[in-house]
Design a protein around this motif. Structure first.
Motif, PDB file in Angstrom:
ATOM      1  N   VAL A  16       0.855  -1.184   0.000  1.00 16.37           N
ATOM      2  CA  VAL A  16       0.000   0.000   0.000  1.00 16.37           C
ATOM      3  C   VAL A  16       0.891   1.234   0.000  1.00 16.37           C
ATOM      4  O   VAL A  16       1.953   1.248   0.635  1.00 16.37           O
ATOM      5  CB  VAL A  16      -0.969   0.010   1.214  1.00 16.37           C
ATOM      6  CG1 VAL A  16      -0.211   0.113   2.523  1.00 16.37           C
ATOM      7  CG2 VAL A  16      -2.006   1.104   1.072  1.00 16.37           C
ATOM      8  N   GLY A  17       0.495   2.245  -0.761  1.00 19.08           N
ATOM      9  CA  GLY A  17       1.232   3.493  -0.777  1.00 19.08           C
ATOM     10  C   GLY A  17       1.078   4.233   0.536  1.00 19.08           C
ATOM     11  O   GLY A  17       0.001   4.234   1.142  1.00 19.08           O
ATOM     12  N   GLY A  18       2.143   4.862   0.979  1.00 19.58           N
ATOM     13  CA  GLY A  18       2.100   5.554   2.266  1.00 19.58           C
ATOM     14  C   GLY A  18       1.079   6.672   2.324  1.00 19.58           C
ATOM     15  O   GLY A  18       0.596   7.018   3.401  1.00 19.58           O
ATOM     16  N   ASP A  19       0.738   7.254   1.153  1.00 22.12           N
ATOM     17  CA  ASP A  19      -0.243   8.335   1.107  1.00 22.12           C
ATOM     18  C   ASP A  19      -1.530   7.908   0.415  1.00 22.12           C
ATOM     19  O   ASP A  19      -2.297   8.760  -0.062  1.00 22.12           O
ATOM     20  CB  ASP A  19       0.349   9.553   0.377  1.00 22.12           C
ATOM     21  CG  ASP A  19       1.562  10.117   1.093  1.00 22.12           C
ATOM     22  OD1 ASP A  19       1.556  10.130   2.341  1.00 22.12           O
ATOM     23  OD2 ASP A  19       2.519  10.531   0.415  1.00 22.12           O
ATOM     24  N   ASP A  20      -1.779   6.603   0.351  1.00 24.80           N
ATOM     25  CA  ASP A  20      -3.002   6.136  -0.290  1.00 24.80           C
ATOM     26  C   ASP A  20      -4.219   6.561   0.531  1.00 24.80           C
ATOM     27  O   ASP A  20      -4.107   6.968   1.701  1.00 24.80           O
ATOM     28  CB  ASP A  20      -2.977   4.614  -0.435  1.00 24.80           C
ATOM     29  CG  ASP A  20      -3.857   4.112  -1.585  1.00 24.80           C
ATOM     30  OD1 ASP A  20      -4.746   4.869  -2.028  1.00 24.80           O
ATOM     31  OD2 ASP A  20      -3.656   2.976  -2.037  1.00 24.80           O
ATOM     32  N   LEU A  21      -5.402   6.458  -0.069  1.00 19.68           N
ATOM     33  CA  LEU A  21      -6.639   6.858   0.602  1.00 19.68           C
ATOM     34  C   LEU A  21      -6.873   6.003   1.846  1.00 19.68           C
ATOM     35  O   LEU A  21      -6.474   4.834   1.891  1.00 19.68           O
ATOM     36  CB  LEU A  21      -7.828   6.701  -0.349  1.00 19.68           C
ATOM     37  CG  LEU A  21      -7.773   7.512  -1.644  1.00 19.68           C
ATOM     38  CD1 LEU A  21      -8.983   7.211  -2.506  1.00 19.68           C
ATOM     39  CD2 LEU A  21      -7.708   8.998  -1.330  1.00 19.68           C
ATOM     40  N   PRO A  22      -7.534   6.571   2.864  1.00 14.62           N
ATOM     41  CA  PRO A  22      -7.794   5.798   4.092  1.00 14.62           C
ATOM     42  C   PRO A  22      -8.470   4.458   3.830  1.00 14.62           C
ATOM     43  O   PRO A  22      -8.164   3.468   4.496  1.00 14.62           O
ATOM     44  CB  PRO A  22      -8.691   6.738   4.901  1.00 14.62           C
ATOM     45  CG  PRO A  22      -8.302   8.105   4.453  1.00 14.62           C
ATOM     46  CD  PRO A  22      -7.990   7.972   2.990  1.00 14.62           C
ATOM     47  N   PHE A  23      -9.388   4.414   2.858  1.00 13.80           N
ATOM     48  CA  PHE A  23     -10.074   3.152   2.548  1.00 13.80           C
ATOM     49  C   PHE A  23      -9.079   2.051   2.220  1.00 13.80           C
ATOM     50  O   PHE A  23      -9.192   0.921   2.713  1.00 13.80           O
ATOM     51  CB  PHE A  23     -11.039   3.359   1.376  1.00 13.80           C
ATOM     52  CG  PHE A  23     -11.699   2.090   0.905  1.00 13.80           C
ATOM     53  CD1 PHE A  23     -12.825   1.606   1.545  1.00 13.80           C
ATOM     54  CD2 PHE A  23     -11.184   1.364  -0.165  1.00 13.80           C
ATOM     55  CE1 PHE A  23     -13.436   0.431   1.125  1.00 13.80           C
ATOM     56  CE2 PHE A  23     -11.779   0.191  -0.596  1.00 13.80           C
ATOM     57  CZ  PHE A  23     -12.911  -0.271   0.046  1.00 13.80           C
ATOM     58  N   PHE A  24      -8.076   2.346   1.388  1.00 15.32           N
ATOM     59  CA  PHE A  24      -7.116   1.332   0.975  1.00 15.32           C
ATOM     60  C   PHE A  24      -6.101   1.040   2.076  1.00 15.32           C
ATOM     61  O   PHE A  24      -5.573  -0.072   2.157  1.00 15.32           O
ATOM     62  CB  PHE A  24      -6.423   1.760  -0.310  1.00 15.32           C
ATOM     63  CG  PHE A  24      -7.363   1.812  -1.487  1.00 15.32           C
ATOM     64  CD1 PHE A  24      -7.874   0.645  -2.041  1.00 15.32           C
ATOM     65  CD2 PHE A  24      -7.768   3.028  -2.006  1.00 15.32           C
ATOM     66  CE1 PHE A  24      -8.748   0.687  -3.111  1.00 15.32           C
ATOM     67  CE2 PHE A  24      -8.643   3.078  -3.084  1.00 15.32           C
ATOM     68  CZ  PHE A  24      -9.146   1.910  -3.633  1.00 15.32           C
ATOM     69  N   GLN A  25      -5.819   2.041   2.937  1.00 18.63           N
ATOM     70  CA  GLN A  25      -4.957   1.787   4.089  1.00 18.63           C
ATOM     71  C   GLN A  25      -5.611   0.772   5.027  1.00 18.63           C
ATOM     72  O   GLN A  25      -4.963  -0.171   5.514  1.00 18.63           O
ATOM     73  CB  GLN A  25      -4.687   3.103   4.840  1.00 18.63           C
ATOM     74  CG  GLN A  25      -3.995   4.177   4.021  1.00 18.63           C
ATOM     75  CD  GLN A  25      -2.484   3.995   3.955  1.00 18.63           C
ATOM     76  OE1 GLN A  25      -1.937   3.037   4.505  1.00 18.63           O
ATOM     77  NE2 GLN A  25      -1.817   4.901   3.274  1.00 18.63           N
ATOM     78  N   ILE A  26      -6.888   0.997   5.289  1.00 22.26           N
ATOM     79  CA  ILE A  26      -7.609   0.092   6.189  1.00 22.26           C
ATOM     80  C   ILE A  26      -7.787  -1.280   5.551  1.00 22.26           C
ATOM     81  O   ILE A  26      -7.675  -2.314   6.212  1.00 22.26           O
ATOM     82  CB  ILE A  26      -8.979   0.711   6.574  1.00 22.26           C
ATOM     83  CG1 ILE A  26      -8.750   2.004   7.360  1.00 22.26           C
ATOM     84  CG2 ILE A  26      -9.818  -0.269   7.383  1.00 22.26           C
ATOM     85  CD1 ILE A  26     -10.011   2.817   7.599  1.00 22.26           C
ATOM     86  N   SER A  27      -8.047  -1.294   4.244  1.00 24.04           N
ATOM     87  CA  SER A  27      -8.163  -2.570   3.534  1.00 24.04           C
ATOM     88  C   SER A  27      -6.864  -3.367   3.621  1.00 24.04           C
ATOM     89  O   SER A  27      -6.878  -4.590   3.797  1.00 24.04           O
ATOM     90  CB  SER A  27      -8.532  -2.329   2.071  1.00 24.04           C
ATOM     91  OG  SER A  27      -9.821  -1.757   1.949  1.00 24.04           O
ATOM     92  N   ALA A  28      -5.722  -2.676   3.486  1.00 28.14           N
ATOM     93  CA  ALA A  28      -4.427  -3.356   3.584  1.00 28.14           C
ATOM     94  C   ALA A  28      -4.241  -3.973   4.965  1.00 28.14           C
ATOM     95  O   ALA A  28      -3.760  -5.112   5.092  1.00 28.14           O
ATOM     96  CB  ALA A  28      -3.297  -2.376   3.276  1.00 28.14           C
ATOM     97  N   ASP A  29      -4.618  -3.228   6.001  1.00 25.10           N
ATOM     98  CA  ASP A  29      -4.524  -3.775   7.358  1.00 25.10           C
ATOM     99  C   ASP A  29      -5.404  -5.013   7.502  1.00 25.10           C
ATOM    100  O   ASP A  29      -5.005  -6.009   8.119  1.00 25.10           O
ATOM    101  CB  ASP A  29      -4.937  -2.722   8.384  1.00 25.10           C
ATOM    102  CG  ASP A  29      -3.881  -1.651   8.577  1.00 25.10           C
ATOM    103  OD1 ASP A  29      -2.698  -1.914   8.303  1.00 25.10           O
ATOM    104  OD2 ASP A  29      -4.242  -0.532   9.001  1.00 25.10           O
ATOM    105  N   ALA A  30      -6.618  -4.938   6.944  1.00 25.32           N
ATOM    106  CA  ALA A  30      -7.550  -6.063   7.055  1.00 25.32           C
ATOM    107  C   ALA A  30      -7.024  -7.288   6.308  1.00 25.32           C
ATOM    108  O   ALA A  30      -7.086  -8.417   6.816  1.00 25.32           O
ATOM    109  CB  ALA A  30      -8.925  -5.657   6.515  1.00 25.32           C
TER     110      ALA A  30
END
Length: 214
Positions: free
Chosen positions: A155-169
């Motif tokens: 995931v990109g460090g500045d990606d949208l919150p949706f994709f940040q949370i998706s990556a964590d999930a």
């Protein structure tokens, strides 16, 4: 790129197409890399055909069945489908290029021009002439723990919150998955910072190859 006119649009349908392509090419197994929507396709393919996936890389990927409200001009239900016929493709392209998902940092006119060219070639047929998807079985979020394939979540460090949370999930749900955050880019970090992105991909795949050799 848009799907064929009149064809069903879904991760499940695209995964079936991928299986047919590999069969046609006589490729028994492969490393599967999926970015954004392609990440959802890669998950579905891995769940349905685990023996054909030697390693899985999910970059900026959502999870089928994961519901998290987004914000912005494309957040309303059916907004993209409504914008195209009402305002035309030119208006859609302008708004889509301005959306944070396509953010390009200052000083990178080459990347901005590249993305604009891709969007300029988009016909919109998959939205304007879309056939509703008919998914079968449980969504990927309920089956992610079944993935036993070596998996890298990027995931990109500045990606949208949706994709940040998706990556964590994804990293939480897929057993043994590695998560890597690539600084210096948002959702398009593979285009903005290709050297960093490629280095992480190759590091992971080299480790997978070494483990298979033993």
């Amino acid at each position: 790129s848009p799907g064929g006119v009149g064809e069903e649009q879904s991760a499940e349908h695209d995964a079936q197409d991928l299986e047919a392509l590999l069969r046609y090419l006589k490729i028994r197994s492969a490393y599967i890399v999926g970015h954004s929507q392609g990440g959802a396709v890669a998950q579905r393919f891995t769940l349905d055909h685990p023996d054909q996936v030697d390693a899985l890389i999910l970059h900026g990927a959502p999870i089928e069945g994961f519901v998290l409200p987004e914000t912005g001009p494309f957040s309303g239900p059916g907004s993209v489908r409504e914008l195209m016929p009402q305002s035309g493709l030119a208006a859609f392209r302008r708004q889509w290029l301005a959306h944070p998902i396509n953010h390009v940092p200052p000083g990178r006119p080459d990347v901005a021009a590249f993305i604009a060219d891709i969007v300029g070639q988009y016909s919109g047929d998959d939205v304007l002439k879309m056939v509703p998807a008919h998914a079968s079985g449980a969504p990927a979020i309920r089956r992610a723990s079944e993935i036993k394939t070596p998996t890298l979540v990027l995931v990109g460090g500045d990606d949208l919150p949706f994709f940040q949370i998706s990556a964590d999930a994804l990293a939480f749900l897929i057993p043994g998955a590695q998560k890597v955050v690539i600084p210096g880019g948002a959702h398009l970090v593979n285009i903005i910072e290709p050297e960093r992105c490629n280095a992480e991909n190759l590091r992971f795949l080299s480790a997978v190859a070494r483990s298979r050799a033993h």
